[in-house]
Motif scaffolding. Structure first.
Motif, short mmCIF file in Angstrom:
data_model
loop_
_atom_site.label_atom_id
_atom_site.label_comp_id
_atom_site.label_asym_id
_atom_site.label_seq_id
_atom_site.Cartn_x
_atom_site.Cartn_y
_atom_site.Cartn_z
N PHE A 69 70.84 27.62 58.41
CA PHE A 69 69.94 27.91 57.29
C PHE A 69 70.61 27.48 56.00
O PHE A 69 71.83 27.55 55.86
CB PHE A 69 69.67 29.42 57.16
CG PHE A 69 68.88 30.01 58.27
CD1 PHE A 69 67.50 30.17 58.16
CD2 PHE A 69 69.49 30.44 59.44
CE1 PHE A 69 66.76 30.74 59.18
CE2 PHE A 69 68.76 31.01 60.47
CZ PHE A 69 67.39 31.16 60.34
N ARG A 70 69.81 27.09 55.05
CA ARG A 70 70.25 26.96 53.65
C ARG A 70 69.36 27.91 52.89
O ARG A 70 68.16 27.64 52.74
CB ARG A 70 70.09 25.53 53.14
CG ARG A 70 70.55 25.35 51.70
CD ARG A 70 72.04 25.64 51.60
NE ARG A 70 72.49 25.52 50.22
CZ ARG A 70 73.76 25.45 49.90
NH1 ARG A 70 74.68 25.49 50.83
NH2 ARG A 70 74.11 25.37 48.65
N SER A 103 73.20 19.61 57.98
CA SER A 103 71.80 19.97 57.68
C SER A 103 71.70 21.06 56.62
O SER A 103 70.71 21.14 55.91
CB SER A 103 71.07 20.40 58.95
OG SER A 103 71.43 21.72 59.35
N MET A 104 72.73 21.87 56.48
CA MET A 104 72.73 22.95 55.50
C MET A 104 73.07 22.45 54.10
O MET A 104 72.91 23.17 53.14
CB MET A 104 73.74 24.02 55.90
CG MET A 104 73.39 24.75 57.16
SD MET A 104 74.60 26.01 57.55
CE MET A 104 75.78 25.07 58.48
N ARG A 105 73.57 21.25 54.01
CA ARG A 105 74.05 20.72 52.73
C ARG A 105 73.00 19.93 51.97
O ARG A 105 73.14 19.70 50.80
CB ARG A 105 75.27 19.82 52.98
CG ARG A 105 76.42 20.54 53.60
CD ARG A 105 76.99 21.52 52.65
NE ARG A 105 78.00 22.35 53.31
CZ ARG A 105 78.35 23.52 52.84
NH1 ARG A 105 77.80 24.01 51.76
NH2 ARG A 105 79.26 24.23 53.46
N PRO A 142 74.91 28.54 52.62
CA PRO A 142 74.72 27.96 53.95
C PRO A 142 75.05 29.04 54.98
O PRO A 142 76.09 29.70 54.88
CB PRO A 142 75.71 26.80 54.00
CG PRO A 142 76.72 27.09 52.94
CD PRO A 142 76.06 27.96 51.92
N LYS A 168 65.62 28.79 54.29
CA LYS A 168 65.06 27.70 55.08
C LYS A 168 65.93 27.37 56.29
O LYS A 168 67.12 27.07 56.13
CB LYS A 168 64.90 26.46 54.21
CG LYS A 168 64.32 25.29 54.95
CD LYS A 168 64.23 24.07 54.06
CE LYS A 168 63.67 22.92 54.88
NZ LYS A 168 64.05 21.64 54.38
N GLU A 169 65.34 27.39 57.49
CA GLU A 169 66.06 26.92 58.67
C GLU A 169 66.17 25.40 58.57
O GLU A 169 65.18 24.71 58.35
CB GLU A 169 65.33 27.30 59.96
CG GLU A 169 66.09 26.84 61.19
CD GLU A 169 65.47 27.24 62.52
OE1 GLU A 169 65.64 26.48 63.48
OE2 GLU A 169 64.81 28.30 62.59
N THR A 170 67.40 24.89 58.77
CA THR A 170 67.62 23.45 58.62
C THR A 170 67.96 22.77 59.94
O THR A 170 67.98 21.54 59.99
CB THR A 170 68.76 23.19 57.62
OG1 THR A 170 69.96 23.81 58.11
CG2 THR A 170 68.41 23.72 56.24
N GLY A 171 68.24 23.54 60.99
CA GLY A 171 68.54 22.94 62.28
C GLY A 171 69.00 23.98 63.27
O GLY A 171 69.29 25.11 62.91
#
Length: 132
Positions: free
Chosen positions: A105-106, A129-131, A46, A109-112
């Motif tokens: 990011f995770r 959002s990373m989880r 993350p 991928k950008e998650t928020g």
């Protein structure tokens, strides 16, 4: 018989206790580099990219809230700090438009993302959002 602790020893002991009692930040913060960011992405960690300015009160509030929210052991999170004043091409590359932008990011991928907010609910959602 009463024992007295020498003054210098008492001050060393007090300083040691303060270090032990101080909360440790669970969040690793590092200066941004393309190589380190790519390595964290490959590892699936993350990641939080933080566009930060030392003069920005919202940035300071975000930092305090991030410390609060990650104090309980978010050990795999890595925060890459980008300096708003000196690294404009870099924060532009991430699509940020102002300081106090945080991009989650995770892996790759950008998650928020959030910008110019530091409230607990918004930052909790960003970290969550990373989880997922």
């Amino acid at each position: 018989m009463q024992h007295r602790v020498p003054a210098f020893l008492a001050s060393v002991l007090a300083a040691s206790m303060a270090v032990v009692a101080a909360p440790a930040s669970a969040t690793e913060r590092v200066a941004y580099s393309d190589a380190a960011f790519a390595a964290a992405q490959r590892a699936g960690r993350p990641i939080l990219v933080e566009v930060h300015a030392p003069w920005c009160p919202v940035c300071a509030a975000q930092g305090r809230m991030l410390d609060k929210l990650t104090a309980k052991g978010d050990r795999d999170l890595i925060v890459f700090r980008i300096d708003y004043d000196s690294q404009k091409p870099l924060w532009k590359k991430f699509g940020a438009q102002k300081q106090s932008t945080m991009i989650a990011f995770r892996g790759a991928k950008e998650t928020g993302r959030i910008a110019y907010v530091s409230d607990e609910a918004s930052m909790t959602r960003l970290l969550a959002s990373m989880r997922g």
